[in-house]
Design a protein around this motif. Structure first.
Motif, PDB file in Angstrom:
ATOM      1  N   ASP A  63       0.816  -1.207   0.000  1.00  0.00           N
ATOM      2  CA  ASP A  63       0.000   0.000   0.000  1.00  0.00           C
ATOM      3  C   ASP A  63       0.854   1.263   0.000  1.00  0.00           C
ATOM      4  OD1 ASP A  63      -2.158  -1.696   0.081  1.00  0.00           O
ATOM      5  OD2 ASP A  63      -2.644  -1.327   2.196  1.00  0.00           O
ATOM      6  N   GLN A  64       1.951   1.244   0.770  1.00  0.00           N
ATOM      7  CA  GLN A  64       2.854   2.400   0.799  1.00  0.00           C
ATOM      8  C   GLN A  64       3.470   2.644  -0.578  1.00  0.00           C
ATOM      9  OE1 GLN A  64       5.502   2.740   4.521  1.00  0.00           O
ATOM     10  NE2 GLN A  64       4.912   0.587   4.486  1.00  0.00           N
ATOM     11  N   MET A  65       3.947   1.567  -1.204  1.00  0.00           N
ATOM     12  CA  MET A  65       4.578   1.714  -2.516  1.00  0.00           C
ATOM     13  C   MET A  65       3.572   2.179  -3.561  1.00  0.00           C
ATOM     14  SD  MET A  65       7.291  -1.485  -2.656  1.00  0.00           S
ATOM     15  CE  MET A  65       8.157  -0.799  -4.078  1.00  0.00           C
ATOM     16  N   GLU A  66       2.371   1.628  -3.504  1.00  0.00           N
ATOM     17  CA  GLU A  66       1.332   2.032  -4.451  1.00  0.00           C
ATOM     18  C   GLU A  66       1.036   3.517  -4.336  1.00  0.00           C
ATOM     19  OE1 GLU A  66      -2.944   0.179  -5.649  1.00  0.00           O
ATOM     20  OE2 GLU A  66      -2.750   0.843  -3.553  1.00  0.00           O
ATOM     21  N   ALA A  67       0.894   4.012  -3.109  1.00  0.00           N
ATOM     22  CA  ALA A  67       0.586   5.422  -2.897  1.00  0.00           C
ATOM     23  C   ALA A  67       1.715   6.318  -3.393  1.00  0.00           C
ATOM     24  CB  ALA A  67       0.321   5.677  -1.412  1.00  0.00           C
ATOM     25  N   THR A  68       2.943   5.972  -3.032  1.00  0.00           N
ATOM     26  CA  THR A  68       4.087   6.809  -3.391  1.00  0.00           C
ATOM     27  C   THR A  68       4.302   6.861  -4.897  1.00  0.00           C
ATOM     28  OG1 THR A  68       5.144   6.218  -1.304  1.00  0.00           O
ATOM     29  CG2 THR A  68       6.541   7.196  -2.990  1.00  0.00           C
ATOM     30  N   LEU A  69       4.256   5.708  -5.538  1.00  0.00           N
ATOM     31  CA  LEU A  69       4.570   5.648  -6.965  1.00  0.00           C
ATOM     32  C   LEU A  69       3.427   6.164  -7.828  1.00  0.00           C
ATOM     33  CD1 LEU A  69       6.455   2.237  -7.070  1.00  0.00           C
ATOM     34  CD2 LEU A  69       7.398   4.555  -6.915  1.00  0.00           C
ATOM     35  N   THR A  70       2.249   6.311  -7.236  1.00  0.00           N
ATOM     36  CA  THR A  70       1.135   6.941  -7.946  1.00  0.00           C
ATOM     37  C   THR A  70       1.161   8.452  -7.756  1.00  0.00           C
ATOM     38  OG1 THR A  70      -0.211   4.960  -7.619  1.00  0.00           O
ATOM     39  CG2 THR A  70      -1.377   6.959  -8.242  1.00  0.00           C
TER      40      THR A  70
END
Length: 266
Positions: A63-70
């Motif tokens: 979830d953290q990676m998804e938020a950051t990379l979006t």
């Protein structure tokens, strides 16, 4: 123009290593830092300052990676402590979401809060799933010996050979950190760039380990690459920053001091 750098690493509550060091280093070098936490590490002052290690759930890492990379277009990332095979799987999957200009791996092969068997599983997973993806690897003395299959590193030529062997496992560039374990009066790091080796050497400052030196070096390289520097200039700036930070190190009630990133000004 704002340059972005991303860290995927563990939290170390005293601010002397890991995620906290990465963000401080990014800020000091004029880069906007973003990050994903992989684990929580806290020293235990009632048990000889041993590590207490708590992994972050892989779903939370996703979830953290998804938020950051979006949220932002990011092409430069530093990877620090992962600490668990499930964490490595989650990070590898997250990295596969996009292409990267720079993946800087600080290959933490010892997680002091883990049992030996779990640590071995983590090391194996890191070598198989993350090291081949790296653009840059920054192993310390122990990590370089382990990854290169060498018993000891006693000369600049040994450091270069370790870098060459590790580069064969995936990274385009390898910076082998001699550190306090390298014999002699100088702190020597060697960059293997795929063709030749370049040594970066300064006199050692004291004979004791300083927490956060390796994190700072890798984070500084990441920040400089994010700004468009080539690898040689990035390593030079990182070496200067670590040297300044060790000279101005911060003492504490712990048995060790920590690097002060704020001591460096470009």
């Amino acid at each position: 123009m704002v340059n972005f750098a991303y860290t995927i690493a563990g939290s170390e509550a005293t601010g002397g290593a890991g995620f906290q060091v990465d963000l401080k280093t990014f800020q000091q070098l004029g880069v906007y830092g973003m990050g994903t936490l992989t684990c929580i590490v806290s020293f235990d002052p009632n048990n000889g300052w041993a590590h207490r290690f708590v992994p972050v759930d892989p779903t939370v890492i996703h979830d953290q990676m998804e938020a950051t990379l979006t949220a932002q277009d990011i092409d430069t990332v530093k990877i620090g402590m992962l600490g668990h095979p499930a964490t490595i799987d989650a990070v590898a999957a997250g990295l596969a979401r996009q292409s990267w200009a720079n993946i800087v791996l600080d290959p933490v092969l010892i997680c002091k809060g883990q049992e030996p068997g779990a640590a071995l599983d983590t090391d194996t997973a890191l070598r198989e799933k993350i090291l081949p993806l790296a653009t840059v690897a920054t192993p310390n003395y122990f990590e370089a010996c382990t990854l290169a299959g060498m018993e000891k590193l006693e000369t600049v030529e040994d450091l270069a050979e370790a870098g060459r062997r590790i580069a064969e496992q995936g990274p385009s560039y390898v910076i082998v950190k001699g550190g306090i374990d390298f014999p002699g009066p100088d702190a020597v790091d060697v960059l293997w760039d795929g063709t030749e080796a370049t040594a970066y050497s300064v006199p050692k400052i004291g004979e004791e380990r300083v927490s956060g030196a390796g994190c700072t070096l890798a984070a500084a390289i990441t920040a400089e690459l994010a700004k468009g520097a080539d690898i040689h200039d990035a390593v030079r700036v990182a070496k200067e920053m670590v040297t300044a930070g060790i000279a101005a190190r911060v003492g504490a009630h712990t048995p060790f001091s920590t690097v002060w990133q704020g001591a460096y000004t470009a």
